[in-house]
Scaffold this motif. Structure first.
Motif, PDB file in Angstrom:
ATOM      1  N   UNK A 164       0.824  -1.210   0.000  1.00 29.96           N
ATOM      2  CA  UNK A 164       0.000   0.000   0.000  1.00 29.96           C
ATOM      3  C   UNK A 164       0.858   1.260   0.000  1.00 29.96           C
ATOM      4  N   UNK A 165       1.945   1.238   0.756  1.00 26.35           N
ATOM      5  CA  UNK A 165       2.849   2.392   0.783  1.00 26.35           C
ATOM      6  C   UNK A 165       3.464   2.629  -0.588  1.00 26.35           C
ATOM      7  N   UNK A 166       3.840   1.554  -1.237  1.00 23.69           N
ATOM      8  CA  UNK A 166       4.448   1.669  -2.566  1.00 23.69           C
ATOM      9  C   UNK A 166       3.452   2.213  -3.576  1.00 23.69           C
ATOM     10  N   UNK A 167       2.247   1.718  -3.554  1.00 27.78           N
ATOM     11  CA  UNK A 167       1.211   2.199  -4.484  1.00 27.78           C
ATOM     12  C   UNK A 167       0.913   3.666  -4.213  1.00 27.78           C
ATOM     13  N   UNK A 168       0.875   4.046  -2.957  1.00 29.75           N
ATOM     14  CA  UNK A 168       0.621   5.430  -2.598  1.00 29.75           C
ATOM     15  C   UNK A 168       1.743   6.331  -3.116  1.00 29.75           C
TER      16      UNK A 168
END
Length: 63
Positions: free
Chosen positions: A4-8
């Motif tokens: 999720x952090x990477x996608x964000x």
């Protein structure tokens, strides 16, 4: 880093890039191409340069 952090992060970078005017994006792209190393240095490192210097020195030594 979680998914999720990477996608964000990727989404933020994409939105930031798309919010810039087209002229700024184009000038950044051109400037990046100008500052890039020559093809042989990028792919083969310092080996082609060392061979070139060595060849020039041997050529000068023969004269």
């Amino acid at each position: 880093m979680k998914t999720n952090d990477y996608v964000k992060y990727v989404t933020q970078q994409l939105v930031q890039y798309m919010d810039q005017p087209k002229e700024i994006r184009k000038t950044k792209r051109i400037e990046k191409k100008r500052t890039r190393d020559p093809f042989f240095n990028r792919w083969f490192g310092m080996i082609p340069l060392s061979f070139q210097i060595w060849y020039r020195n041997t050529k000068k030594g023969k004269k």
